[in-house]
Scaffold this motif. Structure first.
Motif, PDB file in Angstrom:
ATOM      1  N   PHE A 181      16.496  34.560  50.292  1.00 34.28           N
ATOM      2  CA  PHE A 181      15.560  35.311  51.137  1.00 34.28           C
ATOM      3  C   PHE A 181      15.453  34.691  52.523  1.00 34.28           C
ATOM      4  O   PHE A 181      15.424  35.382  53.526  1.00 34.28           O
ATOM      5  N   ARG A 182      15.395  33.375  52.569  1.00 31.17           N
ATOM      6  CA  ARG A 182      15.305  32.663  53.846  1.00 31.17           C
ATOM      7  C   ARG A 182      16.669  32.170  54.326  1.00 31.17           C
ATOM      8  O   ARG A 182      16.780  31.568  55.370  1.00 31.17           O
ATOM      9  N   GLY A 183      17.700  32.393  53.523  1.00 29.16           N
ATOM     10  CA  GLY A 183      19.039  31.967  53.910  1.00 29.16           C
ATOM     11  C   GLY A 183      19.727  31.202  52.806  1.00 29.16           C
ATOM     12  O   GLY A 183      19.074  30.641  51.922  1.00 29.16           O
ATOM     13  N   GLU A 184      21.041  31.217  52.864  1.00 33.43           N
ATOM     14  CA  GLU A 184      21.884  30.543  51.880  1.00 33.43           C
ATOM     15  C   GLU A 184      21.513  31.003  50.464  1.00 33.43           C
ATOM     16  O   GLU A 184      21.132  32.133  50.275  1.00 33.43           O
ATOM     17  N   ASP A 185      21.592  30.103  49.499  1.00 38.60           N
ATOM     18  CA  ASP A 185      21.297  30.435  48.109  1.00 38.60           C
ATOM     19  C   ASP A 185      20.007  29.770  47.628  1.00 38.60           C
ATOM     20  O   ASP A 185      19.795  29.616  46.429  1.00 38.60           O
ATOM     21  N   GLU A 186      19.175  29.381  48.553  1.00 40.41           N
ATOM     22  CA  GLU A 186      17.988  28.604  48.222  1.00 40.41           C
ATOM     23  C   GLU A 186      16.846  29.452  47.664  1.00 40.41           C
ATOM     24  O   GLU A 186      16.604  30.559  48.120  1.00 40.41           O
ATOM     25  N   LEU A 187      16.151  28.886  46.691  1.00 36.03           N
ATOM     26  CA  LEU A 187      14.861  29.404  46.227  1.00 36.03           C
ATOM     27  C   LEU A 187      13.776  28.591  46.918  1.00 36.03           C
ATOM     28  O   LEU A 187      13.961  27.396  47.164  1.00 36.03           O
ATOM     29  N   GLU A 188      12.671  29.222  47.201  1.00 36.17           N
ATOM     30  CA  GLU A 188      11.578  28.525  47.885  1.00 36.17           C
ATOM     31  C   GLU A 188      10.557  27.918  46.932  1.00 36.17           C
ATOM     32  O   GLU A 188       9.591  27.298  47.369  1.00 36.17           O
ATOM     33  N   LEU A 189      10.764  28.108  45.638  1.00 32.86           N
ATOM     34  CA  LEU A 189       9.875  27.502  44.649  1.00 32.86           C
ATOM     35  C   LEU A 189       9.881  25.988  44.796  1.00 32.86           C
ATOM     36  O   LEU A 189      10.926  25.395  45.059  1.00 32.86           O
ATOM     37  N   GLN A 190       8.718  25.373  44.602  1.00 32.04           N
ATOM     38  CA  GLN A 190       8.629  23.916  44.634  1.00 32.04           C
ATOM     39  C   GLN A 190       8.493  23.406  43.199  1.00 32.04           C
ATOM     40  O   GLN A 190       7.660  23.892  42.431  1.00 32.04           O
ATOM     41  N   GLN A 191       9.291  22.424  42.875  1.00 29.11           N
ATOM     42  CA  GLN A 191       9.398  21.946  41.498  1.00 29.11           C
ATOM     43  C   GLN A 191       8.055  21.513  40.910  1.00 29.11           C
ATOM     44  O   GLN A 191       7.789  21.763  39.732  1.00 29.11           O
ATOM     45  N   GLU A 192       7.198  20.888  41.723  1.00 30.76           N
ATOM     46  CA  GLU A 192       5.905  20.441  41.177  1.00 30.76           C
ATOM     47  C   GLU A 192       5.084  21.609  40.649  1.00 30.76           C
ATOM     48  O   GLU A 192       4.410  21.500  39.624  1.00 30.76           O
ATOM     49  N   TYR A 193       5.151  22.769  41.328  1.00 29.62           N
ATOM     50  CA  TYR A 193       4.402  23.943  40.877  1.00 29.62           C
ATOM     51  C   TYR A 193       5.111  24.630  39.722  1.00 29.62           C
ATOM     52  O   TYR A 193       4.462  25.131  38.801  1.00 29.62           O
ATOM     53  N   VAL A 194       6.430  24.638  39.750  1.00 31.92           N
ATOM     54  CA  VAL A 194       7.205  25.193  38.642  1.00 31.92           C
ATOM     55  C   VAL A 194       6.846  24.453  37.357  1.00 31.92           C
ATOM     56  O   VAL A 194       6.590  25.074  36.316  1.00 31.92           O
ATOM     57  N   ASP A 195       6.803  23.134  37.421  1.00 37.33           N
ATOM     58  CA  ASP A 195       6.469  22.327  36.245  1.00 37.33           C
ATOM     59  C   ASP A 195       5.076  22.659  35.722  1.00 37.33           C
ATOM     60  O   ASP A 195       4.879  22.811  34.510  1.00 37.33           O
ATOM     61  N   LYS A 196       4.098  22.790  36.619  1.00 37.86           N
ATOM     62  CA  LYS A 196       2.724  23.111  36.201  1.00 37.86           C
ATOM     63  C   LYS A 196       2.647  24.487  35.564  1.00 37.86           C
ATOM     64  O   LYS A 196       1.950  24.683  34.568  1.00 37.86           O
ATOM     65  N   LEU A 197       3.345  25.456  36.141  1.00 34.27           N
ATOM     66  CA  LEU A 197       3.322  26.807  35.590  1.00 34.27           C
ATOM     67  C   LEU A 197       4.003  26.846  34.221  1.00 34.27           C
ATOM     68  O   LEU A 197       3.500  27.495  33.298  1.00 34.27           O
ATOM     69  N   LYS A 198       5.104  26.133  34.072  1.00 34.38           N
ATOM     70  CA  LYS A 198       5.790  26.077  32.782  1.00 34.38           C
ATOM     71  C   LYS A 198       4.902  25.439  31.719  1.00 34.38           C
ATOM     72  O   LYS A 198       4.877  25.897  30.574  1.00 34.38           O
ATOM     73  N   GLN A 199       4.180  24.371  32.092  1.00 35.02           N
ATOM     74  CA  GLN A 199       3.275  23.704  31.149  1.00 35.02           C
ATOM     75  C   GLN A 199       2.207  24.669  30.644  1.00 35.02           C
ATOM     76  O   GLN A 199       1.764  24.570  29.507  1.00 35.02           O
ATOM     77  N   LYS A 200       1.803  25.600  31.501  1.00 34.43           N
ATOM     78  CA  LYS A 200       0.756  26.566  31.143  1.00 34.43           C
ATOM     79  C   LYS A 200       1.331  27.828  30.504  1.00 34.43           C
ATOM     80  O   LYS A 200       0.588  28.729  30.144  1.00 34.43           O
ATOM     81  N   GLY A 201       2.651  27.902  30.397  1.00 32.68           N
ATOM     82  CA  GLY A 201       3.286  29.074  29.800  1.00 32.68           C
ATOM     83  C   GLY A 201       3.272  30.301  30.700  1.00 32.68           C
ATOM     84  O   GLY A 201       3.357  31.432  30.222  1.00 32.68           O
ATOM     85  N   ILE A 202       3.185  30.091  31.997  1.00 35.09           N
ATOM     86  CA  ILE A 202       3.134  31.199  32.956  1.00 35.09           C
ATOM     87  C   ILE A 202       4.555  31.528  33.406  1.00 35.09           C
ATOM     88  O   ILE A 202       5.254  30.674  33.949  1.00 35.09           O
ATOM     89  N   PRO A 203       4.967  32.779  33.183  1.00 33.18           N
ATOM     90  CA  PRO A 203       6.320  33.148  33.614  1.00 33.18           C
ATOM     91  C   PRO A 203       6.433  33.231  35.129  1.00 33.18           C
ATOM     92  O   PRO A 203       5.490  33.615  35.821  1.00 33.18           O
ATOM     93  N   ILE A 204       7.600  32.852  35.624  1.00 36.75           N
ATOM     94  CA  ILE A 204       7.916  32.954  37.050  1.00 36.75           C
ATOM     95  C   ILE A 204       9.042  33.966  37.174  1.00 36.75           C
ATOM     96  O   ILE A 204      10.126  33.758  36.631  1.00 36.75           O
ATOM     97  N   TYR A 205       8.763  35.054  37.866  1.00 40.47           N
ATOM     98  CA  TYR A 205       9.779  36.081  38.063  1.00 40.47           C
ATOM     99  C   TYR A 205      10.410  35.890  39.432  1.00 40.47           C
ATOM    100  O   TYR A 205       9.724  35.859  40.450  1.00 40.47           O
TER     101      TYR A 205
END
Length: 187
Positions: A66-90
């Protein structure tokens, strides 16, 4: 029925805390289970989940590149917290641009979908985002289309808009119903 809409003087992340407070209140009043959150980095989704741990929260982010190249803008610290809570990331293409934007970028002009997006932006960027992420979540099978949901979107960072709506799939776009605006910035 009489219901107030909270208007913010300016768009942006300074409204996130108030939007979450208003959404929590309206969620409880209406008995809504599903909350769809536009969250590029994951931070806004974590903040919503901290306030409403009993909600079925769906975190929606930009597609890779979205912002260029093949990068995702998700930050790993938040991804980890959401996964711990069972929250899907689309992670997926925007339902109100997608390939149409690629065509416009390459050849000029505008597609009907971009006109719809532009029309929703007449209210605010967040209104467009709320509609868009609801379609994306419905198309992914993450929320039902026969029940109201609350969608949170924003302008750049954080959330500044919240709406109660009945989502629809992309193929049935005009079945989507915006039932309430909880909060939004003044354009």
């Amino acid at each position: 029925m009489e219901k107030k809409i909270n208007y913010f003087e300016n768009p942006g992340s300074e409204n996130t805390e108030k939007v979450i407070e208003l959404v929590k209140e309206r969620k409880e009043e209406l008995g809504i289970e599903n909350i769809v959150v536009a969250s590029v980095t994951g931070k806004s989704s974590v903040e919503v989940s901290n306030s409403m741990p009993d909600a079925n929260i769906i975190s929606i982010t930009h597609h890779a590149g979205f912002r260029g190249e093949d990068e995702l803008e998700l930050q790993q610290e938040y991804v980890d917290k959401l996964k711990q809570k069972g929250i899907p990331i689309y992670v997926g293409s925007h339902s109100l641009s997608g390939v149409g934007r690629g065509i416009s970028n390459k050849f000029g002009g505008i597609t009907p979908v971009e006109i719809i997006a532009g029309t929703l932006r007449l209210f605010s960027q967040g209104v467009k985002v709320c509609v868009e992420i609801s379609i994306m979540a419905a198309d992914a099978g993450l929320i039902p289309t026969d029940k109201e949901v609350i969608a949170l979107g924003g302008t750049a960072e954080g959330v500044d808009t919240a709406m109660v709506l009945k989502p629809a799939h992309m193929g049935n776009f005009f079945d989507l119903r915006i039932n309430e605006i909880i909060a939004m910035p003044r354009p």
